[in-house]
Design a protein around this motif. Structure first.
Motif, PDB file in Angstrom:
ATOM      1  N   ASP A  13       0.831  -1.219   0.000  1.00  0.00           N
ATOM      2  CA  ASP A  13       0.000   0.000   0.000  1.00  0.00           C
ATOM      3  C   ASP A  13       0.860   1.261   0.000  1.00  0.00           C
ATOM      4  N   ILE A  14       1.888   1.254   0.840  1.00  0.00           N
ATOM      5  CA  ILE A  14       2.756   2.439   0.928  1.00  0.00           C
ATOM      6  C   ILE A  14       3.523   2.621  -0.383  1.00  0.00           C
ATOM      7  N   PHE A  15       3.977   1.516  -0.933  1.00  0.00           N
ATOM      8  CA  PHE A  15       4.701   1.603  -2.211  1.00  0.00           C
ATOM      9  C   PHE A  15       3.773   2.111  -3.314  1.00  0.00           C
ATOM     10  N   ALA A  16       2.535   1.591  -3.340  1.00  0.00           N
ATOM     11  CA  ALA A  16       1.574   2.024  -4.371  1.00  0.00           C
ATOM     12  C   ALA A  16       1.233   3.503  -4.196  1.00  0.00           C
ATOM     13  N   TYR A  17       1.090   3.926  -2.956  1.00  0.00           N
ATOM     14  CA  TYR A  17       0.762   5.344  -2.714  1.00  0.00           C
ATOM     15  C   TYR A  17       1.880   6.239  -3.271  1.00  0.00           C
ATOM     16  N   LEU A  18       3.118   5.949  -2.918  1.00  0.00           N
ATOM     17  CA  LEU A  18       4.222   6.807  -3.381  1.00  0.00           C
ATOM     18  C   LEU A  18       4.418   6.718  -4.889  1.00  0.00           C
ATOM     19  N   SER A  19       4.030   5.579  -5.463  1.00  0.00           N
ATOM     20  CA  SER A  19       4.203   5.392  -6.904  1.00  0.00           C
ATOM     21  C   SER A  19       3.314   6.335  -7.716  1.00  0.00           C
ATOM     22  N   ARG A  20       2.361   6.979  -7.070  1.00  0.00           N
ATOM     23  CA  ARG A  20       1.571   7.989  -7.779  1.00  0.00           C
ATOM     24  C   ARG A  20       2.403   9.226  -8.104  1.00  0.00           C
ATOM     25  N   PHE A  21       3.502   9.394  -7.393  1.00  0.00           N
ATOM     26  CA  PHE A  21       4.264  10.634  -7.528  1.00  0.00           C
ATOM     27  C   PHE A  21       5.657  10.434  -8.104  1.00  0.00           C
ATOM     28  N   THR A  22       5.999   9.195  -8.351  1.00  0.00           N
ATOM     29  CA  THR A  22       7.336   8.940  -8.911  1.00  0.00           C
ATOM     30  C   THR A  22       7.378   7.602  -9.635  1.00  0.00           C
ATOM     31  N   ALA A  23       8.242   7.543 -10.656  1.00  0.00           N
ATOM     32  CA  ALA A  23       8.648   6.247 -11.196  1.00  0.00           C
ATOM     33  C   ALA A  23       9.842   5.810 -10.346  1.00  0.00           C
ATOM     34  N   TRP A  24      10.248   4.565 -10.464  1.00  0.00           N
ATOM     35  CA  TRP A  24      11.295   4.044  -9.589  1.00  0.00           C
ATOM     36  C   TRP A  24      12.466   3.472 -10.371  1.00  0.00           C
ATOM     37  N   ARG A  25      13.585   3.403  -9.703  1.00  0.00           N
ATOM     38  CA  ARG A  25      14.761   2.687 -10.204  1.00  0.00           C
ATOM     39  C   ARG A  25      15.021   1.546  -9.237  1.00  0.00           C
ATOM     40  N   ALA A  26      14.997   0.307  -9.751  1.00  0.00           N
ATOM     41  CA  ALA A  26      15.239  -0.831  -8.854  1.00  0.00           C
ATOM     42  C   ALA A  26      16.646  -0.717  -8.280  1.00  0.00           C
ATOM     43  N   TYR A  27      16.772  -0.834  -6.972  1.00  0.00           N
ATOM     44  CA  TYR A  27      18.090  -0.731  -6.347  1.00  0.00           C
ATOM     45  C   TYR A  27      18.101  -1.536  -5.056  1.00  0.00           C
ATOM     46  N   GLU A  28      19.053  -2.438  -4.919  1.00  0.00           N
ATOM     47  CA  GLU A  28      19.227  -3.176  -3.670  1.00  0.00           C
ATOM     48  C   GLU A  28      20.512  -2.699  -3.021  1.00  0.00           C
ATOM     49  N   HIS A  29      20.364  -2.263  -1.775  1.00  0.00           N
ATOM     50  CA  HIS A  29      21.466  -1.614  -1.072  1.00  0.00           C
ATOM     51  C   HIS A  29      22.463  -2.636  -0.542  1.00  0.00           C
ATOM     52  N   ARG A  30      23.745  -2.341  -0.710  1.00  0.00           N
ATOM     53  CA  ARG A  30      24.805  -3.196  -0.153  1.00  0.00           C
ATOM     54  C   ARG A  30      25.821  -2.327   0.576  1.00  0.00           C
ATOM     55  N   VAL A  31      26.254  -2.808   1.720  1.00  0.00           N
ATOM     56  CA  VAL A  31      27.173  -2.042   2.560  1.00  0.00           C
ATOM     57  C   VAL A  31      28.364  -2.934   2.917  1.00  0.00           C
ATOM     58  N   LEU A  32      29.551  -2.354   2.919  1.00  0.00           N
ATOM     59  CA  LEU A  32      30.742  -3.067   3.384  1.00  0.00           C
ATOM     60  C   LEU A  32      31.272  -2.369   4.630  1.00  0.00           C
ATOM     61  N   ALA A  33      31.812  -3.157   5.554  1.00  0.00           N
ATOM     62  CA  ALA A  33      32.418  -2.574   6.751  1.00  0.00           C
ATOM     63  C   ALA A  33      33.930  -2.778   6.681  1.00  0.00           C
ATOM     64  N   SER A  34      34.660  -1.731   7.018  1.00  0.00           N
ATOM     65  CA  SER A  34      36.121  -1.813   7.011  1.00  0.00           C
ATOM     66  C   SER A  34      36.596  -2.333   8.368  1.00  0.00           C
TER      67      SER A  34
END
Ligand code: FAD
Ligand code: UDP
Length: 396
Positions: free
Chosen positions: A69-90
């Motif tokens: 629902d939240i994703f659909a609501y925001l999708s009224r105002f933007t198109a999206w770019r698929a992105y999966e976040h990755r983090v490395l720790a030093s």
């Protein structure tokens, strides 16, 4: 003549913008949104820097949610770019996946464990605690002391100015531990970045004839200049009440933005530095946004006590102080508190959107009850008569 509004909304971040959009578009309310910053978007604001690289002014913001629902609501105002976040720790000179997973452990200790073996490896080191109450207990109960000290203890001390033993469990519990090789920071069903940036999404939300915007305008000044029936407040709740019960602690950050004259700076969007340097992490924005550019821009985050309020600090004493403010807030009619600062909650963007949509439903319900009440009292249909309005409040 003094302008009159149905709603004055303080803050043009997620909380304020969602409510403005809903009240204006669905209920036809006249809304004024003010923000003391000169831009919309709150902490999610992004813009092109001097080099033309799209950067997040207030640190990296990655959208993720399990709510369709939240994703659909925001999708009224933007198109999206698929992105999966990755983090490395030093850690110990190596860049290792965080959340801790099978590869983190194999590479840190130079092992070749399998998925089932690593579960045993962790179980042998974990310190069992039935109900972990602090962030220290959460991590110790999952991975034991060595990994706690290498990945969590110093990062947390830097980020919060507190030892993990002083922070509620929910802080470190945000970071899972995995025995597989999944190296994504989030596992939510929906993970994307607004295709043209967060600011564009906010501009689309707020682009409505019934919404006026006052940017660079503090509530304390705006309330002198306009009339309004309801107030929605997404700033710090203690500030609204002039710190009557004392200050709620917030953690702040100093952001050092830099553009580098090469195409890429680091292998992933975020590298965490638990044990070295005064900053906690370095973010390279092009990984998040997908922008192509010959140069690249990064931001270093230096935690500090003073400055803009960014993080409520999850500790029992602060929760108790917030409860006093919440009780006071409930006694003030026609004033509604929402958002990360208004309700003193360590919320992600999607949680703030969910909270704002819930408040909207409550307000819409009350509006329709009021209309029914005044229609019944007047014995006629509201379609022909709007005279059942409540008197306007000059200021609160
Ligand atoms: P805000 O965005 O803080 O908006 C409140 C606004 O109110 C501000 O713009 C402020 O200027 C204005 N205001 C306050 N007082 C007044 C006043 N008196 N008069 C006028 N205006 C006033 N969430 C995620 O989901 N994913 C992430 O990756 C992520 N990363 C983050 C990284 C950082 C460094 C930080 C600090 C937060 C991050 N978040 C992330 C959380 C996210 O920023 C918040 O959940 C969200 O932006 C909160 O929205 P809000 O509307 O409640 O508050
Ligand atoms: N944390 C840590 N080491 C890390 C990453 C996170 O100790 O490498 C702890 C730290 O206390 C941090 C919390 O986990 O504040 C939550 O991390 P998250 O990345 O969710 O923080 P945010 O993005 O909200 O700043």
């Amino acid at each position: 003549m003094t302008a009159t509004y149905d709603y004055l909304i303080v803050g043009a971040g997620f909380a304020g913008s969602v409510l403005a959009e809903r009240l204006a578009a669905e209920l036809g309310k006249k809304v004024l949104v003010c923000d003391r910053r000169a831009h919309v978007g709150g902490n999610a604001y992004d813009h092109a820097d001097a080099a033309g690289v799209l950067v997040h002014n207030y640190g990296p913001h990655i959208f993720h949610t399990n709510s369709a629902d939240i994703f659909a609501y925001l999708s009224r105002f933007t198109a999206w770019r698929a992105y999966e976040h990755r983090v490395l720790a030093s850690v110990e000179g190596k860049l290792l996946p965080i959340p801790i997973n099978l590869d983190t452990i194999n590479r840190l200790y130079d092992l070749r464990l399998t998925e089932s073996e690593v579960a045993g490896f962790l179980a042998a080191r974990a310190e069992p605690i039935a109900t972990p109450r602090t962030s220290e207990e959460v991590v110790l109960s999952r991975v034991g002391r060595d990994l706690y000290e290498k990945f969590f203890r110093n990062y947390t001390r830097k980020q919060w100015g507190l030892d993990p033993s002083q922070l509620d469990a929910q802080v470190a519990a945000r970071i899972p531990v995995r025995t597989n090789r999944d190296d994504r920071y989030f596992t939510d069903q929906f993970q994307s970045m607004p295709k043209h940036g967060f600011t564009r999404m906010f501009e689309n939300m707020l682009d409505h004839d019934n919404i006026d915007l006052a940017l660079g305008a503090d509530y304390r000044d705006v309330r002198q200049r306009v009339k309004f029936r309801h107030l929605i407040y997404s700033g710090p709740i203690d500030e609204y009440f002039d710190f009557r019960f004392g200050r709620l602690p917030y953690r702040s950050l100093h952001f050092e933005h830099k553009t580098v004259d090469r195409e890429w700076f680091q292998p992933v969007a975020v590298v965490n530095y638990p044990n070295e340097f005064k900053y906690t992490r370095v973010t390279e924005f092009k990984h998040l946004t997908g922008q192509q550019h010959a140069q690249t821009s990064v931001v270093y985050e230096y935690p500090r006590a003073e400055g803009d309020a960014y993080y409520p600090i999850p500790q029992p004493a602060n929760a108790a102080l917030y409860a006093q403010y919440r009780e006071l807030a409930q006694s003030v009619p026609n004033v509604h508190f929402v958002g990360r600062l208004g309700t003193y909650r360590y919320y992600n963007m999607d949680q703030v959107v969910g909270q704002a949509l819930t408040l909207y439903k409550k307000l819409a319900g009350a509006e329709s009850k009021n209309r029914e009440g005044s229609d019944a009292a007047l014995g006629r249909s509201r379609v022909h008569d709007q005279s059942g309005r409540q008197p306007l409040l000059q200021s609160i």
